[in-house]
Enzyme design. Structure first.
Site, PDB file in Angstrom:
ATOM      1  N   HIS A   1      45.147  43.702  41.670  1.00  0.00           N
ATOM      2  CA  HIS A   1      46.331  43.401  41.527  1.00  0.00           C
ATOM      3  C   HIS A   1      46.746  42.267  41.109  1.00  0.00           C
ATOM      4  O   HIS A   1      47.981  42.453  40.944  1.00  0.00           O
ATOM      5  CB  HIS A   1      47.168  43.392  42.504  1.00  0.00           C
ATOM      6  CG  HIS A   1      47.099  44.446  44.260  1.00  0.00           C
ATOM      7  ND1 HIS A   1      46.010  45.094  44.527  1.00  0.00           N
ATOM      8  CD2 HIS A   1      48.253  44.756  44.226  1.00  0.00           C
ATOM      9  CE1 HIS A   1      46.829  46.036  45.165  1.00  0.00           C
ATOM     10  NE2 HIS A   1      47.674  46.377  45.075  1.00  0.00           N
TER      11      HIS A   1
ATOM     12  N   CYS B   1      39.211  49.498  42.208  1.00  0.00           N
ATOM     13  CA  CYS B   1      40.058  48.428  43.185  1.00  0.00           C
ATOM     14  C   CYS B   1      38.121  47.931  43.504  1.00  0.00           C
ATOM     15  O   CYS B   1      37.152  48.241  44.029  1.00  0.00           O
ATOM     16  CB  CYS B   1      40.320  48.592  44.799  1.00  0.00           C
ATOM     17  SG  CYS B   1      40.382  48.024  46.106  1.00  0.00           S
ATOM     18  N   ASN B   2      38.365  46.126  43.653  1.00  0.00           N
ATOM     19  CA  ASN B   2      37.356  45.248  43.922  1.00  0.00           C
ATOM     20  C   ASN B   2      36.983  45.529  45.062  1.00  0.00           C
ATOM     21  O   ASN B   2      35.239  46.187  45.604  1.00  0.00           O
ATOM     22  CB  ASN B   2      37.168  44.315  43.589  1.00  0.00           C
ATOM     23  CG  ASN B   2      37.252  44.126  42.136  1.00  0.00           C
ATOM     24  OD1 ASN B   2      36.856  43.578  40.995  1.00  0.00           O
ATOM     25  ND2 ASN B   2      38.682  44.314  41.105  1.00  0.00           N
TER      26      ASN B   2
ATOM     27  N   CYS C   1      40.777  41.131  41.818  1.00  0.00           N
ATOM     28  CA  CYS C   1      41.277  41.737  42.133  1.00  0.00           C
ATOM     29  C   CYS C   1      42.588  42.630  41.402  1.00  0.00           C
ATOM     30  O   CYS C   1      42.473  42.277  40.557  1.00  0.00           O
ATOM     31  CB  CYS C   1      42.015  41.314  43.861  1.00  0.00           C
ATOM     32  SG  CYS C   1      43.144  42.609  44.729  1.00  0.00           S
TER      33      CYS C   1
ATOM     34  N   ASP D   1      42.998  52.927  43.874  1.00  0.00           N
ATOM     35  CA  ASP D   1      43.083  52.118  44.421  1.00  0.00           C
ATOM     36  C   ASP D   1      43.836  51.623  45.557  1.00  0.00           C
ATOM     37  O   ASP D   1      44.596  52.838  45.894  1.00  0.00           O
ATOM     38  CB  ASP D   1      44.305  50.846  43.066  1.00  0.00           C
ATOM     39  CG  ASP D   1      44.474  49.468  43.831  1.00  0.00           C
ATOM     40  OD1 ASP D   1      43.367  49.252  44.528  1.00  0.00           O
ATOM     41  OD2 ASP D   1      45.333  48.689  43.627  1.00  0.00           O
ATOM     42  N   SER D   2      43.861  50.716  46.659  1.00  0.00           N
ATOM     43  CA  SER D   2      43.978  50.426  48.125  1.00  0.00           C
ATOM     44  C   SER D   2      45.697  50.909  47.321  1.00  0.00           C
ATOM     45  O   SER D   2      46.932  51.085  48.285  1.00  0.00           O
ATOM     46  CB  SER D   2      44.795  50.234  48.203  1.00  0.00           C
ATOM     47  OG  SER D   2      44.824  48.264  47.820  1.00  0.00           O
TER      48      SER D   2
ATOM     49  N   TYR E   1      43.486  46.501  51.335  1.00  0.00           N
ATOM     50  CA  TYR E   1      42.165  47.095  52.696  1.00  0.00           C
ATOM     51  C   TYR E   1      41.914  46.068  52.217  1.00  0.00           C
ATOM     52  O   TYR E   1      40.644  45.674  53.518  1.00  0.00           O
ATOM     53  CB  TYR E   1      41.395  47.863  51.213  1.00  0.00           C
ATOM     54  CG  TYR E   1      41.462  49.412  50.559  1.00  0.00           C
ATOM     55  CD1 TYR E   1      42.461  50.190  51.435  1.00  0.00           C
ATOM     56  CD2 TYR E   1      40.790  50.083  50.176  1.00  0.00           C
ATOM     57  CE1 TYR E   1      42.900  51.108  51.355  1.00  0.00           C
ATOM     58  CE2 TYR E   1      40.911  51.019  50.246  1.00  0.00           C
ATOM     59  CZ  TYR E   1      42.098  52.180  50.545  1.00  0.00           C
ATOM     60  OH  TYR E   1      42.021  53.512  50.467  1.00  0.00           O
ATOM     61  N   GLY E   2      41.766  44.802  51.939  1.00  0.00           N
ATOM     62  CA  GLY E   2      40.710  43.534  51.902  1.00  0.00           C
ATOM     63  C   GLY E   2      40.555  42.713  53.126  1.00  0.00           C
ATOM     64  O   GLY E   2      39.214  42.576  52.997  1.00  0.00           O
TER      65      GLY E   2
HETATM   66  N1  DGL Z   1      43.232  45.860  44.138  1.00  0.00           N
HETATM   67  C1  DGL Z   1      42.808  45.787  45.096  1.00  0.00           C
HETATM   68  C2  DGL Z   1      41.214  45.155  44.764  1.00  0.00           C
HETATM   69  O1  DGL Z   1      40.708  44.840  43.576  1.00  0.00           O
HETATM   70  C3  DGL Z   1      43.355  45.093  46.153  1.00  0.00           C
HETATM   71  C4  DGL Z   1      42.793  45.409  47.911  1.00  0.00           C
HETATM   72  C5  DGL Z   1      43.416  45.189  49.048  1.00  0.00           C
HETATM   73  O2  DGL Z   1      44.074  46.228  49.093  1.00  0.00           O
HETATM   74  O3  DGL Z   1      43.333  44.585  49.881  1.00  0.00           O
HETATM   75  O4  DGL Z   1      40.455  44.598  46.161  1.00  0.00           O
END
Ligand code: DGL
Length: 290
Positions: free
Chosen positions: A207, A92-93, A205, A29-30, A61-62
């Site tokens: 998170h 991570c989506n 997401c 994940d990010s 990442y989003g």
């Molecule tokens: N957990 C990531 C997701 O499911 C977070 C994305 C991010 O880093 O913005 O999208």
């Protein structure tokens, strides 16, 4: 959750002597969001070894563009592959939305599981025929989610409202301070969803399940008719069935001991260990790749 048949168990018992069964599952994940998926995996598959890679140097990442997410994700998958992982979960989506297909093409040797918001079950269960997805910009714009809207929501005459708040991921990474403005924005969002007649809220997401309890308390206090769903459980079931099909399932030893999570992060942060411990309810050694 599907039950393991005796034949599958026997085959996997035999295979458990082979190297693949004892190889770890890689989770990426990010940041710490993928731990919400790890919780389900560790509960469902306690005999497995897990290696977690958090790209905390580049979180979130989003808000990044598709090419950047693709490059960062492929780097992470390569790193996990080099660790000898037998299966990788892109937990991570946002990363899945922009790099899952390419990662599968690049690494055909191992199964790669990606995340897509749990929109399908929400649409199929919705009575009001109006559901919401709360996710990052990258996920909301990605092809995976929009395919589910075309294939499932549209034929079921269900409206999908998309929401994103760029503060949510940094808020979770900061340990979700209750006095933050983000918390009051979330409360207002729930009232708004209820007023729109939305009966299912999809947490798109990884998170976000960490504030699911907060949402459920608000829903109860405000007496709102909203059900909150996420993908964690379904991902653990998918991983289990892939391990069984590929005869790579690890089985518990006689002493029933689980292996400690190996957690790696790409940026040093003196508060990370404390946060991970709080989210998982156990101490985890953090290794830094700096
Ligand atoms: N957990 C990531 C997701 O499911 C977070 C994305 C991010 O880093 O913005 O999208």
């Amino acid at each position: 959750m599907s039950k393991i048949s005796e034949q599958q168990l026997a085959e996997n018992l035999q295979a458990s002597n082979n190297v693949m069964a004892s190889a770890p599952i890689g989770i990426f994940d990010s940041g710490i969001g993928g731990l919400s998926v790890y919780r389900h995996l560790a509960q469902q598959l306690p005999a497995e070894r897990y290696v977690y890679y958090a790209d905390t140097l580049h979180v979130p990442y989003g808000n990044r563009d598709s090419r950047e997410i693709e490059t960062l994700t492929l780097n992470a998958v390569e790193w996990l592959y080099q660790q000898g992982c037998k299966l990788i979960v892109i937990a991570c989506n946002s990363a899945s939305a922009h790099a899952l297909s390419l990662a599968r093409v690049r690494y055909p040797q191992i199964p790669i599981v990606g995340l897509v918001p749990a929109l399908k079950p929400a649409v199929l269960a919705s009575r009001s025929r109006h559901v919401a997805v709360l996710a990052t910009k990258a996920t909301l714009e990605g092809a995976l989610l929009n395919q589910v809207i075309t294939d499932i929501a549209a034929p079921n005459n269900t409206t999908v409202s998309k929401y994103f708040d760029p503060q949510l991921v940094p808020w979770v990474e900061a340990g979700m301070p209750s006095n933050a403005q983000t918390a009051s924005h979330l409360r207002q969002r729930l009232l708004h969803l209820a007023a729109e007649g939305i009966d299912y809220l999809v947490l798109g997401c990884t998170h976000y399940p960490f504030f699911k309890e907060f949402l459920l308390q608000e829903i109860e206090q405000q007496q709102l008719a909203i059900t909150v769903v996420d993908s964690g459980q379904a991902i653990a079931a998918r991983v289990q069935s892939l391990l069984i099909d590929n005869k790579m399932l690890a089985l518990l030893d006689a002493d029933n001991e689980s292996y400690p999570l190996r957690f790696y992060a790409s940026k040093y942060d003196d508060k990370l260990a404390q946060l991970v411990e709080r989210l998982l309810g156990q101490k985890v050694d953090i290794h830094y790749l700096t």
